[in-house]
Design a protein around this motif. Structure first.
Motif, PDB file in Angstrom:
ATOM      1  N   THR A 282      -4.917  17.293   1.944  1.00  0.00           N
ATOM      2  CA  THR A 282      -6.353  17.165   2.174  1.00  0.00           C
ATOM      3  C   THR A 282      -6.913  15.996   1.369  1.00  0.00           C
ATOM      4  O   THR A 282      -6.536  15.800   0.203  1.00  0.00           O
ATOM      5  CB  THR A 282      -7.094  18.470   1.802  1.00  0.00           C
ATOM      6  OG1 THR A 282      -8.454  18.375   2.213  1.00  0.00           O
ATOM      7  CG2 THR A 282      -7.029  18.755   0.307  1.00  0.00           C
ATOM      8  N   PRO A 283      -7.782  15.193   1.979  1.00  0.00           N
ATOM      9  CA  PRO A 283      -8.391  14.088   1.241  1.00  0.00           C
ATOM     10  C   PRO A 283      -9.611  14.554   0.448  1.00  0.00           C
ATOM     11  O   PRO A 283     -10.346  15.447   0.893  1.00  0.00           O
ATOM     12  CB  PRO A 283      -8.794  13.127   2.367  1.00  0.00           C
ATOM     13  CG  PRO A 283      -9.060  14.020   3.545  1.00  0.00           C
ATOM     14  CD  PRO A 283      -8.134  15.182   3.413  1.00  0.00           C
ATOM     15  N   VAL A 284      -9.813  13.978  -0.722  1.00  0.00           N
ATOM     16  CA  VAL A 284     -11.048  14.196  -1.492  1.00  0.00           C
ATOM     17  C   VAL A 284     -11.532  12.835  -1.966  1.00  0.00           C
ATOM     18  O   VAL A 284     -10.758  11.892  -2.120  1.00  0.00           O
ATOM     19  CB  VAL A 284     -10.833  15.140  -2.697  1.00  0.00           C
ATOM     20  CG1 VAL A 284     -10.405  16.520  -2.243  1.00  0.00           C
ATOM     21  CG2 VAL A 284      -9.828  14.556  -3.675  1.00  0.00           C
ATOM     22  N   GLY A 292     -15.058  17.445  -9.844  1.00  0.00           N
ATOM     23  CA  GLY A 292     -14.708  18.752  -9.319  1.00  0.00           C
ATOM     24  C   GLY A 292     -15.619  19.147  -8.177  1.00  0.00           C
ATOM     25  O   GLY A 292     -16.770  18.723  -8.102  1.00  0.00           O
ATOM     26  N   ASP A 293     -15.100  19.995  -7.263  1.00  0.00           N
ATOM     27  CA  ASP A 293     -15.904  20.394  -6.105  1.00  0.00           C
ATOM     28  C   ASP A 293     -15.178  21.510  -5.363  1.00  0.00           C
ATOM     29  O   ASP A 293     -13.983  21.744  -5.577  1.00  0.00           O
ATOM     30  CB  ASP A 293     -16.113  19.192  -5.175  1.00  0.00           C
ATOM     31  CG  ASP A 293     -17.228  19.426  -4.156  1.00  0.00           C
ATOM     32  OD1 ASP A 293     -17.949  20.439  -4.293  1.00  0.00           O
ATOM     33  OD2 ASP A 293     -17.377  18.584  -3.251  1.00  0.00           O
ATOM     34  N   VAL A 308     -11.517  22.437  -6.328  1.00  0.00           N
ATOM     35  CA  VAL A 308     -10.864  21.251  -6.881  1.00  0.00           C
ATOM     36  C   VAL A 308     -11.456  21.037  -8.271  1.00  0.00           C
ATOM     37  O   VAL A 308     -12.620  20.645  -8.402  1.00  0.00           O
ATOM     38  CB  VAL A 308     -11.102  20.015  -5.995  1.00  0.00           C
ATOM     39  CG1 VAL A 308     -10.468  18.779  -6.631  1.00  0.00           C
ATOM     40  CG2 VAL A 308     -10.528  20.240  -4.595  1.00  0.00           C
ATOM     41  N   PRO A 309     -10.697  21.320  -9.324  1.00  0.00           N
ATOM     42  CA  PRO A 309     -11.258  21.208 -10.673  1.00  0.00           C
ATOM     43  C   PRO A 309     -11.522  19.759 -11.071  1.00  0.00           C
ATOM     44  O   PRO A 309     -10.916  18.827 -10.543  1.00  0.00           O
ATOM     45  CB  PRO A 309     -10.182  21.845 -11.559  1.00  0.00           C
ATOM     46  CG  PRO A 309      -8.925  21.753 -10.773  1.00  0.00           C
ATOM     47  CD  PRO A 309      -9.304  21.798  -9.335  1.00  0.00           C
ATOM     48  N   ALA A 310     -12.438  19.574 -11.998  1.00  0.00           N
ATOM     49  CA  ALA A 310     -12.746  18.231 -12.492  1.00  0.00           C
ATOM     50  C   ALA A 310     -11.496  17.594 -13.092  1.00  0.00           C
ATOM     51  O   ALA A 310     -10.693  18.254 -13.755  1.00  0.00           O
ATOM     52  CB  ALA A 310     -13.858  18.316 -13.543  1.00  0.00           C
ATOM     53  N   GLY A 311     -11.345  16.302 -12.839  1.00  0.00           N
ATOM     54  CA  GLY A 311     -10.200  15.575 -13.375  1.00  0.00           C
ATOM     55  C   GLY A 311      -8.934  15.717 -12.553  1.00  0.00           C
ATOM     56  O   GLY A 311      -7.843  15.403 -13.029  1.00  0.00           O
TER      57      GLY A 311
END
Length: 381
Positions: A282-284, A292-293, A308-311
């Motif tokens: 999956t792209p982010v 994060g999101d 999706v955690p930060a970093g």
């Protein structure tokens, strides 16, 4: 694998029929070519099947125990026995005396001999094979599919007899109604009597004046059959389904064979499969990876949210438990492994460009605005 039939099945020489059949089922499951990874599975499966056929037949087993493996196989190949095989006059291995009388033509009784009293025994029909392609979604859910197979079927016009009802019949002059012809010859193993199916009447002992116009006397016709097959959830590419009784018709009232369907699962554009586990990319965006999101992830049963955690780094993989394929004939599902790919923007507006320049400078980088900068941003993730 030993050649001795008892060793092949792993049973003692005094094992009863139930023990032999149980051992056969276990070995057949272990070495069946459709499921075994053993490179010699096909050969081992044939040995297991042959051992079971001999040891579950009372007369064959008696001959095998008395002669031993090597002489049993040798006698089978030559269609008879050494005159002294059974230690009795006249060559009857069971002490029958009287030359070829009684059980003299023993292999006619044991293995059919190509004719004799076994010429018209019921025989199971042959197994047929076909293939079927399905989508990964079908393998996930389990579905019913139609297959079309061209197969021999018992002729309805003559009910499989090969001749019209009431056709004139006469005794076969070649075998005189016996259904077999017998030949006696001298061999290095002694005088051998060999019987085989009469080639003229095919073992019926009778000849009919007319042949069935529908099947030409064969008793079978070839037709296309449409069958519905149940595809179980979790089936894997290359596995075989068995439809009992849907193969070729049996002979002399014997049961039909089976239809074996090899299933091929098409490759999916989004998911890769390894057993019960699935893999997905999956792209982010760059900000999502940094701050994060929650992102939406496609699965074979709908979309789910994944944190999706930060970093998060590009290429990092996350595991969604129970979101993979069903486990065939077992409870539960495999897992879905999601690999995150950080997408580098190909073009930026003025505000985005200034923000990234500021970001780079804040990190102590000397930035030369241009393609090299964006390449470094891309490669850093």
């Amino acid at each position: 694998m030993s050649e001795d039939f008892y060793d092949v099945l792993g049973v003692s020489r005094d094992a009863d029929e139930d023990e032999i059949k149980q051992a056969y089922r276990k070995k057949a499951t272990q070495y069946h070519p459709d499921v075994s990874d053993d490179p010699d599975a096909d050969e081992k499966f044939k040995k297991v099947k042959k051992a079971k056929e001999v040891l579950t037949d009372e007369e064959k087993r008696q001959a095998y125990d008395q002669l031993g493996h090597d002489r049993f196989e040798q006698a089978k190949k030559r269609g008879g026995f050494d005159g002294g095989a059974g230690g009795a006059a006249g060559g009857d291995p069971f002490g029958g005396g009287g030359g070829m009388g009684g059980m003299g033509d023993i292999f006619e009784q044991f293995f059919g001999g190509g004719g004799g009293r076994n010429a018209n025994r019921p025989r199971q029909g042959s197994n047929l094979r076909t293939g079927l392609e399905i989508d990964l979604e079908d393998a996930f859910e389990g579905v019913k599919k139609q297959v079309t197979v061209r197969r021999p079927e018992r002729c309805d016009a003559c009910d499989g007899e090969g001749h019209p009802p009431g056709a004139d019949v006469q005794t076969c002059p070649e075998c005189r109604g016996q259904g077999q012809v017998t030949q006696v010859q001298q061999t290095p193993f002694g005088r051998v009597q060999q019987s085989r199916t009469c080639p003229r009447c095919q073992g019926d002992g009778q000849l009919y004046e007319e042949r069935c116009g529908e099947c030409g006397g064969d008793g079978v016709v070839h037709r296309e059959a449409k069958l519905t097959v149940d595809i179980p959830a979790g089936i894997a590419d290359g596995q075989t389904l068995q439809m009992e009784g849907e193969g070729a018709p049996g002979e002399n009232g014997g049961p039909n064979g089976d239809l074996l369907i090899e299933v091929h699962v098409r490759e999916h554009p989004d998911f890769e499969r390894d057993g019960a586990d699935l893999f997905y990319r999956t792209p982010v965006s760059f900000p999502q990876a940094v701050f994060g999101d929650d992102v939406e992830i496609s699965t074979l049963e709908g979309t789910v949210e994944m944190d999706v955690p930060a970093g998060t780094q590009s290429g990092e993989t996350f595991r969604l438990r129970g979101k993979g394929m069903p486990r065939l004939r077992r409870r539960g599902h495999g897992d879905l492994y999601v690999q995150v790919q950080v997408v580098t923007p190909e073009s930026l507006n003025k505000e985005q460009r200034e923000a990234l320049e500021a970001f780079a400078e804040a990190g102590g980088e000397e930035v030369e605005v241009g393609q090299g900068f964006f390449e470094r941003i891309k490669n850093s993730f």
